[in-house]
Scaffold this active site. Structure first.
Site, PDB file in Angstrom:
ATOM      1  CG  ASN A  30      44.341  45.584  45.504  1.00 14.61           C
ATOM      2  OD1 ASN A  30      44.733  45.217  46.615  1.00 14.61           O
ATOM      3  ND2 ASN A  30      45.177  45.845  44.501  1.00 14.61           N
ATOM      4  CD1 TRP A  31      39.948  47.080  50.374  1.00 14.32           C
ATOM      5  CD2 TRP A  31      40.122  46.158  52.413  1.00 14.32           C
ATOM      6  NE1 TRP A  31      38.674  46.849  50.850  1.00 14.32           N
ATOM      7  CE2 TRP A  31      38.751  46.291  52.092  1.00 14.32           C
ATOM      8  CE3 TRP A  31      40.472  45.597  53.648  1.00 14.32           C
ATOM      9  CZ2 TRP A  31      37.735  45.881  52.962  1.00 14.32           C
ATOM     10  CZ3 TRP A  31      39.462  45.192  54.505  1.00 14.32           C
ATOM     11  CH2 TRP A  31      38.108  45.338  54.167  1.00 14.32           C
ATOM     12  CE  LYS A  32      46.117  49.406  44.744  1.00 18.87           C
ATOM     13  NZ  LYS A  32      46.709  50.228  43.729  1.00 18.87           N
TER      14      LYS A  32
ATOM     15  CD  GLU B  98      50.058  49.045  43.422  1.00 15.24           C
ATOM     16  OE1 GLU B  98      49.697  48.327  44.374  1.00 15.24           O
ATOM     17  OE2 GLU B  98      49.407  50.023  43.020  1.00 15.24           O
TER      18      GLU B  98
ATOM     19  CD  GLU C  39      44.456  46.508  38.172  1.00 17.47           C
ATOM     20  OE1 GLU C  39      43.583  47.130  38.778  1.00 17.47           O
ATOM     21  OE2 GLU C  39      45.480  46.075  38.711  1.00 17.47           O
TER      22      GLU C  39
ATOM     23  N   GLY D  70      46.252  54.290  40.590  1.00 18.54           N
ATOM     24  CA  GLY D  70      46.549  55.215  41.684  1.00 18.54           C
ATOM     25  C   GLY D  70      46.924  56.612  41.216  1.00 18.54           C
TER      26      GLY D  70
ATOM     27  CB  SER E 106      42.131  56.085  38.398  1.00 19.54           C
ATOM     28  OG  SER E 106      43.475  56.241  38.846  1.00 19.54           O
TER      29      SER E 106
ATOM     30  N   GLY F 263      41.074  49.988  43.583  1.00 27.36           N
ATOM     31  CA  GLY F 263      42.042  50.187  44.668  1.00 27.36           C
ATOM     32  C   GLY F 263      41.533  51.238  45.637  1.00 27.36           C
ATOM     33  N   GLY F 264      42.023  52.469  45.484  1.00 31.95           N
ATOM     34  CA  GLY F 264      41.719  53.555  46.422  1.00 31.95           C
ATOM     35  C   GLY F 264      40.247  53.680  46.773  1.00 31.95           C
TER      36      GLY F 264
HETATM   37  P1  PGA Z   1      43.410  52.329  41.935  1.00 33.88           P
HETATM   38  O1  PGA Z   1      44.113  50.891  42.015  1.00 33.88           O
HETATM   39  O2  PGA Z   1      41.921  52.070  41.797  1.00 33.88           O
HETATM   40  O3  PGA Z   1      43.739  53.000  43.236  1.00 33.88           O
HETATM   41  O4  PGA Z   1      43.964  53.009  40.749  1.00 33.88           O
HETATM   42  C1  PGA Z   1      43.676  49.829  41.213  1.00 33.88           C
HETATM   43  C2  PGA Z   1      44.534  48.615  41.474  1.00 33.88           C
HETATM   44  O5  PGA Z   1      45.717  48.774  41.776  1.00 33.88           O
HETATM   45  O6  PGA Z   1      44.070  47.478  41.387  1.00 33.88           O
END
Ligand code: PGA
Length: 266
Positions: A13-15, A109, A179, A185, A224, A245-246
């Site tokens: 997920n590149w957000k 989010e 999640e 994050g 994370s 994500g990250g």
């Molecule tokens: P993160 O994000 O790996 O940066 O914690 C996960 C997500 O929001 O799907």
């Protein structure tokens, strides 16, 4: 009891991050290492760019003939409406038209920051599903809810908003992602035992299905996830992959997580 082998799935997920330049580079790095479908490892790998870059990613996939690889394309959200005067929204039919096969719905989010409700998310899920996309339903509790001992109640409510409307069998063609909001994050991953408990509980909620069907529902963990903690999470029997994500913005980290998911099935 038959426990069916579930194909692991890793979603990036590149957000709201990246640029044309960084995305070109990332796709090239991913393409250089991902296996081709002919000698495919037993895994689904999906990337979810921001909306404006979906077309670019699709054309890069086409250009470097990544179609032969196992990389799937997804979106981070979708409208709950089919089409019409909804400024700024993106319809499920448009995502399918652009070559998306997956769509994330109910990311925390959006639940937290944009006040998306369970019923809105259920409508988005339905729109994605009806357009032939594979919805990825995100559920998870906040830190305050966990502290109050409400984790299982919260994820049950979030999942049932979809199950009540659409029935459990839709998850034969959908994915569920646990999640915990406090882990997203923050660098603070849930322990394998914490995640494993919630995953087992979520699976148990598919109770009207046969045991075989229940065992086939794929439940990903997100929050994370990194190369350094993925293996211990994937060792949990009810964790079938990750929503990343990250770490998905770094090709080496992301591909290591993918490799660890495959290894966990061997
Ligand atoms: P993160 O994000 O790996 O940066 O914690 C996960 C997500 O929001 O799907």
């Amino acid at each position: 009891m038959t426990v069916l082998q579930r194909r692991p799935c890793i979603i990036g997920n590149w957000k709201m991050m990246g640029s044309q330049k960084s995305i070109r580079l990332l796709i090239k790095e991913l393409a250089d290492t991902l296996p081709s479908q002919d000698n495919s490892e037993n895994i689904d790998v999906v990337i979810c760019p921001p909306f404006p870059y979906i077309g670019l990613v699709e054309s890069l996939i086409e250009k470097i003939n990544l179609k032969k690889t196992i990389l799937g394309l997804g979106a981070q959200d979708v409208s709950s409406e089919a089409e019409g005067p909804f400024t700024g929204e993106v319809a499920s039919s448009m995502l399918a038209d652009l070559g998306c096969r997956y769509v994330i719905v109910g990311h925390s989010e959006r639940r937290q920051g944009l006040n998306e409700t369970d019923s809105l998310i259920a409508r988005k899920f339905k729109k994605g599903y009806d357009a032939g996309l594979i919805p990825i339903l995100c559920v998870g509790e906040t830190q305050a809810e966990r502290t109050r001992g409400e984790t299982l109640k919260v994820v049950q409510r979030q999942l049932e908003a979809v199950l009540i409307d659409m029935g459990p069998s839709v998850f034969e063609k959908a994915l569920l992602a646990y999640e915990p909001v406090w882990a997203i994050g923050t660098g603070q991953t849930a322990t394998p035992a914490q995640a494993g408990e919630v995953h087992a509980f979520l699976r148990s909620l598919f109770k009207t299905q046969s045991e075989d069907c229940r065992n086939q529902v794929r439940i990903l963990y997100g929050g994370s996830v990194k190369a350094s903690n993925a293996a211990s999470l994937f060792a949990e029997k009810d964790i079938d992959g990750a929503l990343v994500g990250g770490a998905s913005l770094n090709a080496e980290e992301f591909l290591t997580i993918c490799r660890l998911a495959v290894l966990s099935t061997l």
